[in-house]
Structures are given as structure tokens and as C-alpha cells.
Design an enzyme around this catalytic site. Structure first.
Site, PDB file in Angstrom:
ATOM      1  N   GLU A  45       0.858  -1.183   0.000  1.00 45.40           N
ATOM      2  CA  GLU A  45       0.000   0.000   0.000  1.00 45.40           C
ATOM      3  C   GLU A  45       0.892   1.229   0.000  1.00 45.40           C
ATOM      4  O   GLU A  45       2.021   1.181   0.491  1.00 45.40           O
ATOM      5  CB  GLU A  45      -0.896   0.023   1.252  1.00 45.40           C
ATOM      6  CG  GLU A  45      -2.110  -0.871   1.118  1.00 45.40           C
ATOM      7  CD  GLU A  45      -3.100  -0.692   2.278  1.00 45.40           C
ATOM      8  OE1 GLU A  45      -2.899   0.210   3.117  1.00 45.40           O
ATOM      9  OE2 GLU A  45      -4.063  -1.470   2.337  1.00 45.40           O
ATOM     10  N   LYS A 199      -9.501  -3.067 -42.163  1.00 41.58           N
ATOM     11  CA  LYS A 199      -9.036  -4.051 -41.167  1.00 41.58           C
ATOM     12  C   LYS A 199     -10.222  -4.689 -40.453  1.00 41.58           C
ATOM     13  O   LYS A 199     -11.181  -3.999 -40.133  1.00 41.58           O
ATOM     14  CB  LYS A 199      -8.144  -3.319 -40.150  1.00 41.58           C
ATOM     15  CG  LYS A 199      -7.700  -4.157 -38.969  1.00 41.58           C
ATOM     16  CD  LYS A 199      -7.053  -3.313 -37.874  1.00 41.58           C
ATOM     17  CE  LYS A 199      -8.020  -3.034 -36.728  1.00 41.58           C
ATOM     18  NZ  LYS A 199      -7.382  -2.451 -35.541  1.00 41.58           N
ATOM     19  N   ARG A 201     -11.239  -6.992 -37.041  1.00 45.57           N
ATOM     20  CA  ARG A 201     -10.774  -7.575 -35.768  1.00 45.57           C
ATOM     21  C   ARG A 201     -11.142  -9.049 -35.732  1.00 45.57           C
ATOM     22  O   ARG A 201     -12.279  -9.419 -36.016  1.00 45.57           O
ATOM     23  CB  ARG A 201     -11.462  -6.882 -34.589  1.00 45.57           C
ATOM     24  CG  ARG A 201     -10.744  -5.647 -34.143  1.00 45.57           C
ATOM     25  CD  ARG A 201     -10.075  -5.802 -32.775  1.00 45.57           C
ATOM     26  NE  ARG A 201      -9.151  -4.672 -32.555  1.00 45.57           N
ATOM     27  CZ  ARG A 201      -7.832  -4.785 -32.563  1.00 45.57           C
ATOM     28  NH1 ARG A 201      -7.249  -5.950 -32.734  1.00 45.57           N
ATOM     29  NH2 ARG A 201      -7.070  -3.727 -32.359  1.00 45.57           N
ATOM     30  N   ASP A 225      -2.167   6.459 -35.925  1.00 44.73           N
ATOM     31  CA  ASP A 225      -3.108   5.788 -35.016  1.00 44.73           C
ATOM     32  C   ASP A 225      -3.039   6.506 -33.671  1.00 44.73           C
ATOM     33  O   ASP A 225      -2.135   7.317 -33.443  1.00 44.73           O
ATOM     34  CB  ASP A 225      -2.718   4.307 -34.863  1.00 44.73           C
ATOM     35  CG  ASP A 225      -3.908   3.425 -34.534  1.00 44.73           C
ATOM     36  OD1 ASP A 225      -4.973   3.958 -34.172  1.00 44.73           O
ATOM     37  OD2 ASP A 225      -3.770   2.195 -34.623  1.00 44.73           O
ATOM     38  N   THR A 230       0.460  -3.709 -28.936  1.00 46.33           N
ATOM     39  CA  THR A 230       1.403  -4.763 -29.329  1.00 46.33           C
ATOM     40  C   THR A 230       2.160  -4.364 -30.595  1.00 46.33           C
ATOM     41  O   THR A 230       3.230  -4.907 -30.873  1.00 46.33           O
ATOM     42  CB  THR A 230       0.648  -6.069 -29.639  1.00 46.33           C
ATOM     43  OG1 THR A 230      -0.240  -5.814 -30.739  1.00 46.33           O
ATOM     44  CG2 THR A 230      -0.160  -6.545 -28.450  1.00 46.33           C
ATOM     45  N   GLY A 231       1.591  -3.450 -31.366  1.00 51.12           N
ATOM     46  CA  GLY A 231       2.191  -3.054 -32.653  1.00 51.12           C
ATOM     47  C   GLY A 231       1.577  -3.819 -33.818  1.00 51.12           C
ATOM     48  O   GLY A 231       1.818  -3.488 -34.980  1.00 51.12           O
ATOM     49  N   GLY A 232       0.758  -4.838 -33.506  1.00 53.82           N
ATOM     50  CA  GLY A 232       0.181  -5.697 -34.546  1.00 53.82           C
ATOM     51  C   GLY A 232      -0.565  -4.908 -35.626  1.00 53.82           C
ATOM     52  O   GLY A 232      -0.302  -5.072 -36.816  1.00 53.82           O
TER      53      GLY A 232
END
Ligand code: R5P
Length: 323
Positions: A45, A199, A201, A225, A230-232
Site C-alpha cells: 500500500e 481491417k 478484428r 493511429d 502490441t504493434g500488430g
């Protein structure tokens, strides 16, 4: 940037994860950066408090809500300031985590962005400044003023000379980013082309590309963007553009989370440069030669100056402020 801020009436803090950025802002505004005393207990904490009085002072806190620890530190610190009679508490969160949870996309899902809004308001935040919200409608989740500032201004400022030589086409890596790409293109110059990657998903952090709206053959491209996680998404878009004949490809995103590291960018021959802001406090661990940081510092300094002196935030959208 010339500043007219009375150091006796303002208190600036940087939470642990954005203290380096806060130091630069303090220097540019010629004001002090006040220290936060932080104790970490055996059970992890934390206890945070200002090292000096904030009574009847306008308080500004620079932070990034990019982890649960950062969120908790912010909530506790704002609570402490409210109880210590600060006259107002403005949070400048360079990144607002959970913004991608802006709706119930399927049954039984939470709306994380709304919960964060409630937590910040309950803790005592009076005003919020952030950068490139994933969905600008998140401003409406708050009942306090929210300014959603645009990194594309410092980005454009830094690219204008290069654009004259290279002539870019601006590309959105998905349909959702088309407005962002259009606004960025218009800021650079009126007659710039845009293209949109089609694109789909296919799962959490997974997607596939099925086509492109527009033309990139023999063109230099900037794919823009809000977030690189992740860069994907953005790397796949770059490789697709390269495959269909694009020349140089730059990637640009406000928030470089890089949750899977930087190798993906270094290993891709499609990518020439990656431009990001310092909204995520991971700048120290970036070890890729392709990555260039265009700081939010000047915009944050200008925004504090504007707020403190009760001027209009629209003054911020002038390249003069960024010189
Ligand atoms: C999605 O809608 C966002 O705008 C970004 O495209 C996404 O969060 C990037 O994630 P990743 O880098 O993991 O593909």
C-alpha cells in the site's frame, strides 16, 4: 514560451511515472516542481502527500494513467489535496488508460472509461487534460471540464519541413481512425491524400487486412493511429502498404505502449520511422533506432499557462505556441 505565472499561486506536481516530463514543464514555465512524499508499506500500500501546503492554491498534476499503480497513486494524491484545501486540482494525464473500454461491445462487459471518469471525479479532480482520447465522446463521461488535446500539432510542426521534400499520403490503419487521418492531413496541407486500411478484428489484439481504400503506389506514407499497443495493427498495415507498392513508410501514434517490445518494428523492412509522443513513461527503455519521440512538453506548458491565466484553450492550436 513566455510565461506569466506567479510561482506563489500555483503548485505543480509530477507523479512518480511522469516526474521527468513534469521537470521539463516546470523549467519551461519557470515555476517550482513541488515534491511528493511517498511511503510504500510492507504490503505494498502507498501513502502520498505534498511536501508543502496547497491551501487555496491552484494545483496541477502531470501523470500518465498507464498502470493500476499509477491510477491508485493519482486517486490517493488527489484525495489528499482535496482534504488539504487546494483551491482547484487539474490533472494532466498524458494517457488515459481504459479508454478503449468506451462501450459494452458485447454482453456482460464493463465500461472501463466511465468507471475511470467516476473515480477521478470522486477523488476530487476539478479539470482534466488528456491527449488523443481513443474516442472523443469519453469527454461526455465526465461532469467536469475535459480538454482532449491533439498531439498532431507538435507532430505536424516537426514534420512540415520533411513533408515539403517527401510528399506524404496519410493512412489510417482502420476505419475508426479515418477522421483522425483526415484531420492530420488537413493540418499538414490542404491537398494531401488519405487512404484507409480495411481491417477486421479477429480477437483481442488480433486483426486481418482485407483491402485498402485509396492509392499508395509509389507514395510515401504516414500511418497514423492513437495507440500502438502490441504493434500488430500498425505493423500489419505497413507491411500491406509496402506489398502494394508504397515507398517510405512512417508510423505515428500518440501513445506508444509497446507492450510486446520494439523488435517488431526493428525486424520489419516495411518501416522507416516510428514517431510517438512521451505520453507513456517508457521513454527510458526505448532502444530502437527507428523510434523518434516528439514531446508533449510544450503543449502541456502552454495548456497550464492558458488555464492559469484564464485564456482560451484554442490558443493552443497555433504553431506559434510550439516554438
Ligand atoms: C484500436 O482501435 C486502436 O486505435 C489501436 O489501433 C490499437 O489499440 C492498437 O493495438 P495493437 O498495437 O495491439 O494492434
Amino acid at each position: 514560451m513566455s510565461s506569466r505565472i506567479d510561482n506563489n499561486k500555483i503548485i505543480l506536481f509530477g507523479l512518480s511515472n511522469q516526474v521527468s516530463l513534469a521537470k521539463l514543464v516546470a523549467k519551461s514555465l519557470k515555476i517550482d516542481l513541488t515534491e511528493i512524499e511517498k511511503t510504500v508499506f510492507a504490503d505494498k500500500e502507498i501513502l502520498v502527500r505534498s511536501s508543502k501546503t496547497v491551501r487555496n492554491k491552484k494545483v496541477y498534476i502531470i501523470c500518465s494513467i498507464n498502470s493500476h499503480d499509477a491510477l491508485m497513486e493519482l486517486l490517493l494524491f488527489v484525495d489528499s489535496l482535496k482534504r488539504a484545501s487546494a483551491s482547484s486540482i487539474m490533472v494532466i494525464s498524458t494517457y488515459l488508460g481504459y479508454s478503449r473500454q468506451d462501450r459494452k461491445a458485447s454482453q456482460r462487459e464493463p465500461i472501463g472509461a466511465k468507471l475511470i471518469a467516476r473515480l477521478l471525479e470522486i477523488s476530487g479532480v476539478n479539470k482534466l487534460i488528456t491527449f488523443d482520447l481513443h474516442n472523443p465522446s469519453i469527454q461526455g463521461f465526465y461532469d467536469i471540464p475535459v480538454d482532449d488535446l491533439r498531439w498532431v500539432y507538435p507532430l505536424t510542426h516537426s514534420l512540415i519541413k520533411e513533408e515539403k521534400k517527401m510528399k506524404f499520403t496519410i493512412v489510417s490503419p482502420d476505419h475508426g481512425g479515418a477522421v483522425r487521418a483526415r484531420k492530420f492531413a488537413e493540418l499538414i496541407t490542404k491537398d494531401i491524400d488519405i487512404a484507409i486500411v480495411d481491417k477486421r478484428r479477429t480477437g483481442p489484439n488480433k486483426s486481418e487486412i482485407v483491402g485498402l481504400l485509396g492509392d499508395v503506389k509509389n507514395k510515401n506514407c504516414i500511418i497514423i493511429d492513437d495507440i500502438i499497443d502490441t504493434g500488430g495493427t500498425i505493423v500489419k498495415a505497413a507491411e500491406y502498404l509496402k506489398k502494394i507498392g508504397a515507398k517510405q513508410i512512417y508510423l505515428a501514434a500518440t501513445h506508444g505502449l509497446f507492450s510486446k517490445g520494439f523488435e517488431i518494428f526493428d525486424e520489419s523492412n516495411a518501416i522507416d520511422k516510428v514517431l510517438i509522443s512521451d505520453s507513456i513513461p517508457n521513454v527510458d527503455r526505448i532502444n530502437s533506432k527507428k523510434i523518434e519521440i516528439i514531446s508533449l512538453q510544450k503543449m502541456i506548458s502552454a495548456a497550464i499557462d492558458i488555464d492559469f491565466n484564464s485564456k482560451s484553450m484554442s490558443d493552443l492550436y497555433s504553431f506559434k505556441k510550439l516554438n
